[in-house]
Design an enzyme around this catalytic site. Structure first.
Site: not given
Length: 641
Positions: A258, A330, A354
């Site tokens: 990420k 996210s 998330s």
């Protein structure tokens, strides 16, 4: 509520709406008290309608609505003081409106003026000095808070720190004939192919880089390709193996991070156009652990802007199972790329949903570990007491392998610890009592019962009714402390979704320190009550129910998201569609009992195949055509380098 500006002729501005709308005796008396305190030179005289502050004596007096009529006319020699007096009245009235925003309107007028004087003389200089010391850089990568959250429920010393897990053997694994099948193999299966030299890490890296470039124009899930680094790491892995050095099951396995996780020489954009050219020359702790295990980084994957939802500066990440949907959460890139077979696994993060939300939406297995299990050095911070890193994988077995690699104390993260996890592969699940909530997927309950688990109806009880508010206070204030400069400089005006962080963090600026602390005390009460009522070894329930998301993150509970099936999409095309809505559930365990949740998920997946299904990204149906992909050698659409 609004506060009017002063008129252009410099007459005292009118009293704020929050006061003029009130006709209460108390508010009028307050004004009279201020007049008496600060305007002692005003002398009562014969009423004059042009100077009346209250109804004149000629008007009928209702004692239940107005105080006795008063008409005030200044002495000519004190006109200057009278002007100052009226300004003081307006100042206190305006301040009282401001104090109402903090639910602090219990102070009298004299105390309000004392507070303002103290704030100007003492508080503001201290605030500015602290900002200069620690808030001149955004992101929270440096100067972490010394207030460290510990989710531990037991005071007993852990017994199994440092012990690594014993992975199942996959001897006899054969290389599939086509690359599509290779792309959806598990981490342990791919590791066996590399170990037995049926495939090289460089071959595997090429396969996944091509898939990333092929599907990214549809999913918008990749921020940047780390192609040069990937081939360098893959070549090194192959050379080590040629010399007889095998680093373990992640040796030569590609993966994605990420894009809040920093890697030197590559952009770490945090998904925001404000930071889209940012390069942070820090090796994140989790990246170090994976590199040491021989894993190969192939891409930085999409994070929602500043780790909020799935909107980022390059677009919005889509769900491989239904490209008309977005991933939510996210950790959008890690979920979408793992689901679509673009990486074997990826590392995402969660502060409040998330990991769980995008994993559930995209139909992948993902673990939100106990808070503090994985170090966060080099990772953009939202909340020091809520942020967690965790794996997105094909299966619970893969999640176990990845967690075993990345767990452990990070010297740069005060909240990290050597987690005392037992080996999930050695847990005797027949000795466990597992509760199931009203919203649990009953197939999981039935399967576990068939494997000897004692399953019982269960309800987690607590009296704290402000769980969601506690999380919002905690997350928003902490986030603002890490992006103080961003807000003060007006960069929030450029944020990709104005109804998200900008609004929340402006509101967070108005949360008093005392009420932030009260929220943490309420959080402590919640933790105590959850601990007392968590009378089972684990429980099964919805992983995306917002109350449970907030409660689990505040308490520090681990949860693994498990795919349990599929259903038709809402309003499908008349001619049919291969797109599906995924069904998932969560298996929750007490803090530092991640191995229990993992063991139960492994047992469930050992006799089901929902986690092995592939999204229809190559065969969506007549009304679900994918646009022609770009050449694998050309830059992908919507990437801003």
């Amino acid at each position: 509520m609004s506060i009017h500006a002063a008129s252009l002729d410099k007459c005292p501005p009118p009293i704020p709406d929050c006061l003029t709308r009130s006709s209460s005796i108390i508010m009028m008396k307050r004004l009279l008290i201020v007049i008496a305190l600060c305007c002692y030179a005003i002398t009562p005289v014969i009423p004059s309608p042009s100077l009346s502050l209250l109804p004149s004596p000629s008007q009928p007096h209702n004692s239940t609505t107005y105080p006795p009529p008063v008409t005030l006319v200044p002495n000519m020699e004190d006109s200057k003081k009278n002007g100052e007096c009226l300004e003081k009245i307006n100042e206190v009235a305006s301040l009282r409106c401001a104090f109402e925003l903090f639910d602090a309107n219990f102070f009298n007028d004299k105390k309000i003026l004392e507070i303002v004087k103290g704030v100007k003389e003492l508080n503001i200089p201290i605030i500015r000095a602290n900002r200069k010391l620690v808030a001149s850089v955004n992101g929270g990568l440096h100067n972490p808070s010394v207030l460290v959250f510990n989710p531990e429920w037991s005071r007993d010393q852990p017994q199994s720190i440092g012990k690594r897990f014993h992975y199942p053997s996959l001897i006899g694994t054969k290389r599939p004939k086509n690359e599509e099948d290779i792309a959806f193999m598990s981490v342990l299966e791919l590791g066996e192919l590399i170990k037995t030299k049926q495939i090289t890490s460089e071959e595997l890296t090429r396969i996944f880089l091509q898939r990333l470039k092929r599907y990214n124009h549809v999913l918008e899930a990749v921020v940047s390709y780390t192609e040069e680094l990937a081939y360098k790491q893959a070549k090194h892995a192959d050379e080590l193996l040629a010399r007889g050095v095998y680093l373990g099951p992640l040796h030569g396995i590609p993966y994605g991070l990420k894009d809040i996780i920093s890697v030197p020489h590559y952009k770490t954009t945090w998904g925001s156009k404000t930071f889209k050219d940012q390069v942070i020359d820090i090796e994140a702790w989790v990246y170090k652990r994976l590199k040491a295990a021989g894993a190969v980084l192939v891409a930085k994957l999409v994070t929602g802007s500043l780790a909020y939802d799935d909107i980022w500066y390059g677009g919005r990440t889509r769900n491989p199972w239904n490209i008309e949907e977005f991933t939510t959460g996210s950790s959008a890139g890690p979920a979408a790329c793992t689901s679509a077979g673009m990486v074997p696994f990826a590392i995402g993060s969660e502060t409040a949903g998330s990991i769980t939300y995008p994993a559930a939406r995209c139909g992948v297995t993902a673990l939100r570990p106990t808070f503090g299990t994985v170090g966060r050095t080099g990772v953009m911070s939202i909340s020091d007491s809520l942020d967690k890193l965790g794996p997105f994988c094909r299966s619970a077995t893969d999640c176990t392998v990845i967690l075993d690699t990345i767990r452990g104390r990070d010297p740069g993260d005060l909240s990290s610890r050597d987690s005392p996890l037992d080996d999930p592969f050695l847990v005797d699940i027949t000795k466990l009592t597992v509760g199931y909530l009203d919203d649990a997927e009953m197939e999981v309950v039935r399967v576990l019962a068939s494997k000897g688990v004692n399953v019982i109806p269960f309800k987690l009880n607590y009296t704290v009714d402000s769980v969601q508010g506690i999380l919002n206070f905690t997350m928003d204030v902490d986030m603002l402390s890490h992006f103080d400069k961003w807000q003060r400089s007006g960069q929030d005006d450029d944020y990709e979704a104005q109804d998200q962080w900008p609004i929340e963090l402006r509101r967070a600026r108005m949360i008093p320190a005392v009420d932030y602390v009260q929220a943490q005390r309420a959080r402590g009460k919640l933790i105590q009550e959850v601990r007392e009522t968590f009378t089972v070894d684990a429980f099964i329930g919805n992983a995306t129910d917002w109350e449970k998301v907030c409660m689990g993150n505040l308490v520090g509970l681990p949860v693994i998201v498990v795919p349990t099936g599929f259903k038709n999409i809402s309003n499908p095309p008349s001619s049919g569609s291969q797109r599906r809505t995924t069904i998932t559930t969560g298996i929750y365990a007490p803090p530092h009992h991640d191995h229990i949740a993992l063991a139960l998920a492994i047992a469930y997946q050992s006799v089901t195949d929902h986690h092995k299904q592939r999204p229809p990204i190559n065969n969506l149906g007549p009304n679900d055509a994918i646009p022609n992909p770009p050449s694998v050698t050309s830059p992908p659409r919507l990437l801003h380098f």
